[in-house]
Design a protein around this motif. Sequence first.
Motif, PDB file in Angstrom:
ATOM      1  N   GLN A  59       0.875  -1.250  -0.171  1.00 47.10           N
ATOM      2  CA  GLN A  59       0.094   0.180   0.021  1.00 47.10           C
ATOM      3  C   GLN A  59       0.966   1.352   0.044  1.00 47.10           C
ATOM      4  OE1 GLN A  59      -2.859  -0.037   3.122  1.00 47.10           O
ATOM      5  NE2 GLN A  59      -3.305  -2.255   2.765  1.00 47.10           N
ATOM      6  N   GLY A  60       0.363   2.086  -0.725  1.00 44.54           N
ATOM      7  CA  GLY A  60       1.092   3.365  -0.916  1.00 44.54           C
ATOM      8  C   GLY A  60       2.331   3.591  -1.648  1.00 44.54           C
ATOM      9  N   THR A  61       2.378   2.502  -2.387  1.00 44.73           N
ATOM     10  CA  THR A  61       3.678   2.512  -3.377  1.00 44.73           C
ATOM     11  C   THR A  61       3.257   3.068  -4.850  1.00 44.73           C
ATOM     12  OG1 THR A  61       3.288   0.278  -3.828  1.00 44.73           O
ATOM     13  CG2 THR A  61       4.922   0.646  -2.160  1.00 44.73           C
ATOM     14  N   GLY A  62       2.214   3.745  -4.984  1.00 46.91           N
ATOM     15  CA  GLY A  62       2.018   4.268  -6.525  1.00 46.91           C
ATOM     16  C   GLY A  62       1.265   3.458  -7.276  1.00 46.91           C
ATOM     17  N   LYS A  63       0.588   2.620  -6.926  1.00 42.05           N
ATOM     18  CA  LYS A  63      -0.444   1.654  -7.930  1.00 42.05           C
ATOM     19  C   LYS A  63      -1.353   2.437  -8.612  1.00 42.05           C
ATOM     20  CE  LYS A  63      -1.153  -1.622  -5.086  1.00 42.05           C
ATOM     21  NZ  LYS A  63      -0.401  -1.123  -3.783  1.00 42.05           N
ATOM     22  N   SER A  64      -2.185   2.967  -7.635  1.00 42.87           N
ATOM     23  CA  SER A  64      -3.149   4.207  -8.185  1.00 42.87           C
ATOM     24  C   SER A  64      -2.779   5.306  -8.773  1.00 42.87           C
ATOM     25  CB  SER A  64      -4.173   4.586  -6.890  1.00 42.87           C
ATOM     26  OG  SER A  64      -4.602   3.435  -6.365  1.00 42.87           O
ATOM     27  N   ILE A  98       5.536  -3.925  -7.424  1.00 38.46           N
ATOM     28  CA  ILE A  98       5.979  -2.433  -7.050  1.00 38.46           C
ATOM     29  C   ILE A  98       6.215  -2.521  -5.276  1.00 38.46           C
ATOM     30  CG2 ILE A  98       5.611   0.030  -6.590  1.00 38.46           C
ATOM     31  CD1 ILE A  98       3.197  -0.200  -8.710  1.00 38.46           C
ATOM     32  N   ASP A  99       7.660  -2.651  -5.259  1.00 37.34           N
ATOM     33  CA  ASP A  99       8.143  -2.555  -3.851  1.00 37.34           C
ATOM     34  C   ASP A  99       8.365  -1.495  -3.190  1.00 37.34           C
ATOM     35  OD1 ASP A  99       9.247  -4.048  -1.628  1.00 37.34           O
ATOM     36  OD2 ASP A  99      10.739  -4.737  -2.693  1.00 37.34           O
ATOM     37  N   LEU A 100       8.906  -1.403  -1.983  1.00 36.12           N
ATOM     38  CA  LEU A 100       9.058  -0.158  -1.201  1.00 36.12           C
ATOM     39  C   LEU A 100      10.038   0.537  -1.954  1.00 36.12           C
ATOM     40  CD1 LEU A 100       8.907  -1.455   2.300  1.00 36.12           C
ATOM     41  CD2 LEU A 100       7.286   0.114   1.207  1.00 36.12           C
ATOM     42  N   PRO A 101      10.112   1.773  -2.175  1.00 34.07           N
ATOM     43  CA  PRO A 101      11.288   2.617  -3.011  1.00 34.07           C
ATOM     44  C   PRO A 101      12.808   2.440  -2.154  1.00 34.07           C
ATOM     45  CG  PRO A 101       9.742   4.097  -1.806  1.00 34.07           C
ATOM     46  CD  PRO A 101       9.334   2.815  -1.555  1.00 34.07           C
ATOM     47  N   ASN A 102      13.621   2.276  -2.977  1.00 27.81           N
ATOM     48  CA  ASN A 102      15.024   2.328  -2.632  1.00 27.81           C
ATOM     49  C   ASN A 102      15.496   3.607  -2.269  1.00 27.81           C
ATOM     50  OD1 ASN A 102      16.026   3.478  -5.018  1.00 27.81           O
ATOM     51  ND2 ASN A 102      16.165   1.375  -5.916  1.00 27.81           N
ATOM     52  N   VAL A 103      16.803   3.959  -1.938  1.00 30.46           N
ATOM     53  CA  VAL A 103      17.052   5.114  -1.452  1.00 30.46           C
ATOM     54  C   VAL A 103      17.107   6.168  -2.613  1.00 30.46           C
ATOM     55  CG1 VAL A 103      19.774   4.782  -1.830  1.00 30.46           C
ATOM     56  CG2 VAL A 103      18.985   6.543  -0.267  1.00 30.46           C
ATOM     57  N   GLU A 128      -9.872 -12.860 -24.123  1.00 27.82           N
ATOM     58  CA  GLU A 128     -10.433 -12.981 -25.304  1.00 27.82           C
ATOM     59  C   GLU A 128     -10.693 -11.435 -25.945  1.00 27.82           C
ATOM     60  OE1 GLU A 128     -13.520 -15.650 -25.442  1.00 27.82           O
ATOM     61  OE2 GLU A 128     -12.505 -17.206 -24.648  1.00 27.82           O
ATOM     62  N   LYS A 129     -10.724 -10.607 -25.413  1.00 31.26           N
ATOM     63  CA  LYS A 129     -11.187  -9.078 -25.619  1.00 31.26           C
ATOM     64  C   LYS A 129     -10.321  -8.896 -27.010  1.00 31.26           C
ATOM     65  CE  LYS A 129      -8.564  -6.242 -22.400  1.00 31.26           C
ATOM     66  NZ  LYS A 129      -7.806  -5.572 -23.212  1.00 31.26           N
ATOM     67  N   GLN A 130     -11.070  -8.239 -27.934  1.00 31.21           N
ATOM     68  CA  GLN A 130     -10.608  -7.526 -29.213  1.00 31.21           C
ATOM     69  C   GLN A 130     -10.632  -6.288 -29.100  1.00 31.21           C
ATOM     70  OE1 GLN A 130      -8.935  -9.582 -31.321  1.00 31.21           O
ATOM     71  NE2 GLN A 130      -9.741 -11.414 -29.867  1.00 31.21           N
ATOM     72  N   LYS A 131     -11.229  -5.395 -28.003  1.00 30.81           N
ATOM     73  CA  LYS A 131     -11.578  -4.150 -28.284  1.00 30.81           C
ATOM     74  C   LYS A 131     -10.285  -3.302 -27.834  1.00 30.81           C
ATOM     75  CE  LYS A 131     -15.779  -3.888 -29.991  1.00 30.81           C
ATOM     76  NZ  LYS A 131     -16.049  -2.997 -31.315  1.00 30.81           N
ATOM     77  N   GLU A 132     -10.202  -1.864 -27.941  1.00 28.16           N
ATOM     78  CA  GLU A 132      -8.889  -1.091 -27.413  1.00 28.16           C
ATOM     79  C   GLU A 132      -9.276  -0.756 -25.996  1.00 28.16           C
ATOM     80  OE1 GLU A 132     -10.983  -0.706 -30.093  1.00 28.16           O
ATOM     81  OE2 GLU A 132     -10.067   0.903 -31.489  1.00 28.16           O
ATOM     82  N   VAL A 133      -9.400  -1.823 -25.303  1.00 29.44           N
ATOM     83  CA  VAL A 133      -9.665  -1.395 -23.465  1.00 29.44           C
ATOM     84  C   VAL A 133      -8.203  -1.918 -23.026  1.00 29.44           C
ATOM     85  CG1 VAL A 133     -11.023  -1.711 -21.687  1.00 29.44           C
ATOM     86  CG2 VAL A 133     -12.128  -1.627 -23.773  1.00 29.44           C
ATOM     87  N   PHE A 134      -7.518  -1.009 -22.191  1.00 30.00           N
ATOM     88  CA  PHE A 134      -6.281  -1.504 -21.512  1.00 30.00           C
ATOM     89  C   PHE A 134      -6.680  -1.604 -20.092  1.00 30.00           C
ATOM     90  CE2 PHE A 134      -2.154  -0.775 -19.496  1.00 30.00           C
ATOM     91  CZ  PHE A 134      -1.472  -1.701 -20.197  1.00 30.00           C
ATOM     92  N   VAL A 135      -6.416  -2.863 -19.541  1.00 25.15           N
ATOM     93  CA  VAL A 135      -6.930  -2.857 -18.144  1.00 25.15           C
ATOM     94  C   VAL A 135      -5.792  -2.641 -17.483  1.00 25.15           C
ATOM     95  CG1 VAL A 135      -7.903  -4.751 -16.530  1.00 25.15           C
ATOM     96  CG2 VAL A 135      -8.754  -4.578 -19.013  1.00 25.15           C
ATOM     97  N   VAL A 136      -5.718  -1.745 -16.133  1.00 26.75           N
ATOM     98  CA  VAL A 136      -5.138  -1.749 -15.230  1.00 26.75           C
ATOM     99  C   VAL A 136      -5.546  -2.244 -14.030  1.00 26.75           C
ATOM    100  CG1 VAL A 136      -3.481  -0.226 -13.917  1.00 26.75           C
ATOM    101  CG2 VAL A 136      -3.819   0.327 -16.601  1.00 26.75           C
ATOM    102  N   ALA A 137      -5.319  -3.683 -13.248  1.00 31.27           N
ATOM    103  CA  ALA A 137      -5.697  -4.051 -12.254  1.00 31.27           C
ATOM    104  C   ALA A 137      -4.769  -3.815 -11.071  1.00 31.27           C
ATOM    105  CB  ALA A 137      -6.147  -5.494 -12.477  1.00 31.27           C
TER     106      ALA A 137
END
Length: 486
Positions: free
Chosen positions: A265-270, A386-391, A353-362
């Motif tokens: 949580q809080g590492t920048g996914k959203s 996405i791990d915790l950020p390094n220095v 199977e989707k063929q439409k131009e929908v890019f999914v970000v889960a």
Amino acid sequence: MNFETQLKLLLLSYNSLIYIVTEEEERLEYVIQNLSHEIFNSSICCWNFIDGYKNNPNYTQQGARNPLEALEIIESSELKTTKIFLLKDFNNFINDLSIIRKLKNISQILKKTDKRIIICASEIEIPKLLKEYVTILDFPLPNEKEIQIELRKLLKIIDIDESYVQELALIYKGFTIERIRKSISRFLFIQENKSKILSSILEEKKQLIQQTDILEFCGTKNNLQDIGGLNNLKQWLKKRINGFSKTAQQYGIPYPKGILLIGIQGTGKSLSAKAISQEWKLPLLKLDIGKIFTGIVGQSEFRVRKMIRLSEQLAPCILWIDEIDKAFLKSNNYTDSGTSNRVLSSLLNWLSEKQKEVFVVATANNALQLPPELIRKGRFDEIFFIDLPNVHERKNIFQIHLKKIRPLSWQKYDTEYLSKITDKFSGAEIEQVIIDSMFNAFHEKREFTTKDIEISIKGSTPLAYTNEIDICQIQDWAYSKGIQLA
């Protein structure tokens, strides 16, 4: 295969009961009327609950407020010219036992008399007893080409520059023809420039999506430069920025499917989901996966189909499925009568199977709870951890936040030192200690300093310490599985 071709094949192959899902009755009636003239050289006969039958003088107003009588008229009809009967909103009566029995009886007669019944409704409501008798079709919203044709008709009335008809057509994707007409007609009475017209339409589109109570239209100003670190993810995205272009299609590249972002949580996914939308210049639709699940049997499956249909109608777009792990916990499969399994199955089939131009970000916080079939190859183009950020990444994060709030004086802050004393802090936690230090200094009516940020850091305990066991398990899972680091 487009809708007209599908329907034509069904009509020619003696499918006697066809159920079409749409909110555009008028446009559907127009399409069916044209097909009826083309195939059978005859007009269709339409019925609705209030007016009864129309379009045929022999049955005018018959069957009004009586759906059973409406079917009996079809059953006893001796007219050889009428081949198609269109019943509007008949889904409201289809669960009645007498209607079910009558439809079963009539389906055999229709095949002998070369007639067809088409039911149009805004939702799928077919009782189990009729599933073997009914063929379901989705009537898609108008595509870009159809919208352009409609806009050019309106151009004769409204003074709109032809040069941005294509731009209007793209932004109107997801609208019905009737909504487009109403929207455009407003510009008859107001004098606005191009940018204001486009902004106004975009706001309409946002409200339209909100009304579905499934998807949310997200406006964003964040781009990839607003994210500290995640260099592998950024490079991967930059290589696919033109993945939906005509040039990419001509090259033979398949449309990019999407990515699964797993991390603490809080590492920048959203933030990454929002940045992709801005970087690729595509609208961002956010799915609250919890809204898919309702207490009514069968509604969850219907809502996931509706979500898929809507996102494809708005393509090209980014579909952000936030915290997908909360909806498909492994334990849910044993406690919800299989609803999660059925919804997951529908979603996985579409992802593959989707063929439409929908890019999914889960996005997911807890990879350990994800069902294995969701993370196997083929569902997403890539899975990133996405791990915790390094220095070095923490230094970059400090600089990004400080540049936003102190664009002229950010260099006076010792980001090198701050990055070293924030081991195991996430990006969100770094942002919070900056805000906390600002409040402290503001309360004392002075400018905040590196020392203020340091004091806030020492007074904060990051999640990596309070939830150390869970986070270590997620990290071990990601590294042991060889998941690509973002």
